[in-house]
Scaffold this motif. Structure first.
Motif, short mmCIF file in Angstrom:
data_model
loop_
_atom_site.label_atom_id
_atom_site.label_comp_id
_atom_site.label_asym_id
_atom_site.label_seq_id
_atom_site.Cartn_x
_atom_site.Cartn_y
_atom_site.Cartn_z
N MET A 141 66.27 37.60 50.01
CA MET A 141 67.45 38.21 50.65
C MET A 141 68.74 37.59 50.14
SD MET A 141 68.65 40.48 52.63
CE MET A 141 67.18 41.06 53.50
N THR A 142 68.70 36.25 49.97
CA THR A 142 69.89 35.56 49.45
C THR A 142 70.23 36.04 48.05
OG1 THR A 142 69.38 33.60 50.77
CG2 THR A 142 70.91 33.32 48.93
N ALA A 143 69.18 36.19 47.21
CA ALA A 143 69.38 36.65 45.84
C ALA A 143 69.93 38.08 45.83
CB ALA A 143 68.08 36.58 45.06
N LEU A 144 69.43 38.93 46.75
CA LEU A 144 69.89 40.31 46.80
C LEU A 144 71.36 40.36 47.20
CD1 LEU A 144 69.34 43.33 46.68
CD2 LEU A 144 68.57 43.23 49.05
N LEU A 145 71.74 39.57 48.20
CA LEU A 145 73.14 39.52 48.62
C LEU A 145 74.02 38.98 47.49
CD1 LEU A 145 72.77 38.17 52.29
CD2 LEU A 145 73.34 40.50 51.57
N LEU A 146 73.51 37.99 46.77
CA LEU A 146 74.25 37.41 45.65
C LEU A 146 74.44 38.45 44.55
CD1 LEU A 146 75.42 34.56 45.18
CD2 LEU A 146 73.40 34.06 43.80
N PHE A 147 73.38 39.23 44.29
CA PHE A 147 73.46 40.27 43.27
C PHE A 147 74.47 41.35 43.65
CE2 PHE A 147 72.16 44.35 41.47
CZ PHE A 147 72.04 44.04 40.13
N LEU A 148 74.37 41.83 44.90
CA LEU A 148 75.29 42.87 45.36
C LEU A 148 76.74 42.37 45.40
CD1 LEU A 148 73.18 44.43 48.27
CD2 LEU A 148 73.57 45.36 45.98
N GLY A 149 76.90 41.11 45.84
CA GLY A 149 78.24 40.52 45.84
C GLY A 149 78.79 40.37 44.44
N GLY A 150 77.95 39.93 43.51
CA GLY A 150 78.38 39.80 42.12
C GLY A 150 78.72 41.14 41.51
N GLU A 153 72.87 34.44 38.29
CA GLU A 153 72.03 33.61 39.15
C GLU A 153 71.01 34.46 39.91
OE1 GLU A 153 72.54 30.59 42.99
OE2 GLU A 153 74.24 30.96 41.64
N ALA A 154 71.47 35.59 40.44
CA ALA A 154 70.57 36.48 41.16
C ALA A 154 69.52 37.08 40.23
CB ALA A 154 71.36 37.59 41.86
N ALA A 155 69.94 37.45 39.01
CA ALA A 155 69.01 38.05 38.05
C ALA A 155 67.89 37.09 37.69
CB ALA A 155 69.77 38.48 36.79
N VAL A 156 68.22 35.82 37.49
CA VAL A 156 67.21 34.81 37.17
C VAL A 156 66.23 34.68 38.34
CG1 VAL A 156 66.81 32.37 36.71
CG2 VAL A 156 68.71 33.56 35.59
N THR A 157 66.73 34.70 39.57
CA THR A 157 65.87 34.62 40.75
C THR A 157 64.94 35.82 40.82
OG1 THR A 157 67.61 33.44 41.96
CG2 THR A 157 65.85 34.42 43.26
N PHE A 158 65.48 37.03 40.54
CA PHE A 158 64.65 38.23 40.53
C PHE A 158 63.55 38.12 39.48
CE2 PHE A 158 68.40 40.97 42.15
CZ PHE A 158 68.02 40.73 43.47
#
Length: 360
Positions: free
Chosen positions: A1-10, A196-201
Motif C-alpha cells: 500500500m505504501t508503494a502504491l501511494l508512493l507511485f501515485l504521488g510520484g 522507489e515505488a517501481a523497484v518495490t513493485f
C-alpha cells in the motif's frame, strides 16, 4: 500500500510538475516575444517529455540503469502504439505529409543511432554528450524552420497558446519563474518516488526492474503526452496530436538517454542483453511502422489505431509472459510471427496500393 501511494504521488507530482514547467516556460517565452509556433515546437514538445527525463536521470543516479533505459524505450513504444492508436480510434488523424516526411525519418534515425551506440552494451558519457548536442542542433533547426512556416501553421499553434494577457495572474515574471521552479522541484521529487515505488513493485511481483520500466513507469511518465495528444485530436489539431508524439520520441532518445549517459559518468549507461536483443528492435520497428501507416491515404484511420492498440497489448503480454517464463510464451511468439505480423504487413501494402495518392 505504501508503494502504491508512493507511485501515485510520484505520478501526480510528475504530471503537475510538467504542466507547471510548460506553462511557466511558455508564458515566459511569449512574454519575450517568441512566437507560439516556436514555443509549441520546443518548450511544449520537450516539456511533455520532462517526466521521462527526470525519471531516467534519477534512476541512473540511484544505480537503477534498467529503469532508466526501460523508461525511454517503453515510453517510445507506448507513445506510438497506445497514444496514437487511442487518438486515431477516437478521431481519425489526417496527417500533414510534409511534417511526417521530416519528423518521422528523424525519429527513425534517432532510434537507429541509439541501437548502434548500444551494441557494445552501454552508452558512454561522451556518446551521451553527442546525443545532447544533436538535440541542441535539432532544436535550433526547428526554430529556424518555424520562420518559414505558413500562416495556417502559425494560427494553429496560436490557437493552442493564445497571446499573453498582460492582466492575467501568470503574466508577471516572478510568477513565471516560481512556476518553473516549483515544476522542476515536483519533477525531481516525483521521479524519486516513482523509481522507489517501481523497484518495490518489481521485487513484490518477481519481475525485473527492466520490465517495470518498460511498462508501468513508461506508461506513467507518458501521461502528459496522452493528455496533450488526445486533447489535440478531439479539437481537430492533427499536427499537434501527431507531432507531439513524434517529437517527444526524438527528445526521449536524444535528451533523456543523452543526459542519462552523462549522469552515468565513467561507467556509462549500461544496457542489458534483453534490451539489446529485443526491446530496442521493437522500438525501431514501431518507428519504422509509422511510415507505411501514415502514407496510407495520409491519415491514421480508426482500424490502424485499433491495430496499434492491439500490438501494444501484445507487446505488454509478451513482456509479462517472458518475465514469468510462462509455458504459453512459445505459442504466443509463434502466433505473432507466423500469423499476426504477416497479415498486418499485407494489409498495409494493399492499403498503400489501393488508396490514390498514398505514395505521393
Amino acid at each position: 500500500m505504501t508503494a502504491l501511494l508512493l507511485f501515485l504521488g510520484g505520478l501526480a507530482a510528475l504530471v503537475v510538475g510538467a504542466d507547471l514547467l510548460v506553462r511557466g516556460a511558455s508564458k515566459l517565452a511569449l512574454g519575450f516575444g517568441i512566437s507560439p509556433l516556436v514555443v509549441g515546437l520546443t518548450i511544449v514538445a520537450f516539456g511533455t517529455s520532462a517526466p521521462e527525463m527526470a525519471v531516467s536521470v534519477g534512476a541512473v543516479l540511484e544505480g537503477k540503469t534498467d529503469i532508466a533505459i526501460g523508461n525511454v524505450v517503453g515510453s517510445n513504444v507506448f507513445n506510438v502504439l497506445f497514444i496514437l492508436g487511442l487518438s486515431a480510434l477516437i478521431v481519425p488523424l489526417v496527417v500533414n505529409v510534409q511534417l511526417i516526411r521530416q519528423e518521422v525519418p528523424i525519429m527513425i534515425g534517432a532510434s537507429l543511432l541509439l541501437l548502434l551506440l548500444g551494441l557494445d552494451g552501454r552508452v558512454s558519457a561522451w556518446e551521451g554528450a553527442m546525443l545532447v548536442v544533436l538535440l541542441a542542433v535539432y532544436t535550433v533547426f526547428l526554430v529556424l524552420q518555424s520562420r518559414r512556416e505558413t500562416q495556417a501553421a502559425q494560427d494553429e499553434f496560436a490557437a493552442e497558446m493564445p497571446p499573453l494577457d498582460a492582466q492575467s495572474w501568470d503574466a508577471r515574471l516572478p510568477v513565471q519563474l516560481l512556476m518553473i521552479g516549483v515544476g522542476l522541484a515536483a519533477l525531481v521529487f516525483g521521479s524519486q518516488w516513482l523509481v522507489e515505488a517501481a523497484v518495490t513493485f518489481a521485487k513484490a511481483m518477481g519481475v525485473s526492474d527492466l520490465v517495470i520500466g518498460l511498462t508501468i513507469v513508461a506508461a506513467g511518465t507518458s501521461m502528459p503526452e496522452v493528455a496533450a495528444s488526445i486533447t489535440a485530436a478531439v479539437k481537430g489539431e492533427r499536427d499537434i496530436a501527431v507531432g507531439n508524439v513524434v517529437g517527444s520520441n526524438t527528445f526521449n532518445i536524444l535528451g533523456c538517454v543523452g543526459l542519462s549517459g552523462l549522469a552515468s559518468g565513467d561507467a556509462g549507461l549500461l544496457l542489458s542483453q534483453a534490451v539489446l536483443n529485443f526491446d530496442l528492435w521493437v522500438m525501431l520497428a514501431v518507428a519504422l511502422a509509422c511510415l507505411p501507416v501514415f502514407l496510407t491515404g495520409r491519415e491514421i484511420a480508426r482500424w490502424e489505431g485499433a491495430v496499434f492498440l492491439l500490438y501494444y497489448a501484445a507487446y505488454v503480454g509478451y513482456l509479462i509472459l517472458a518475465a514469468q517464463q510462462h509455458d504459453l510464451l512459445g505459442t504466443f511468439s509463434t502466433a505473432m510471427l507466423s500469423f499476426v505480423l504477416p497479415i498486418t504487413v499485407i494489409t498495409l501494402v494493399v492499403s498503400v496500393l489501393r488508396k490514390p495518392g498514398g505514395l505521393a
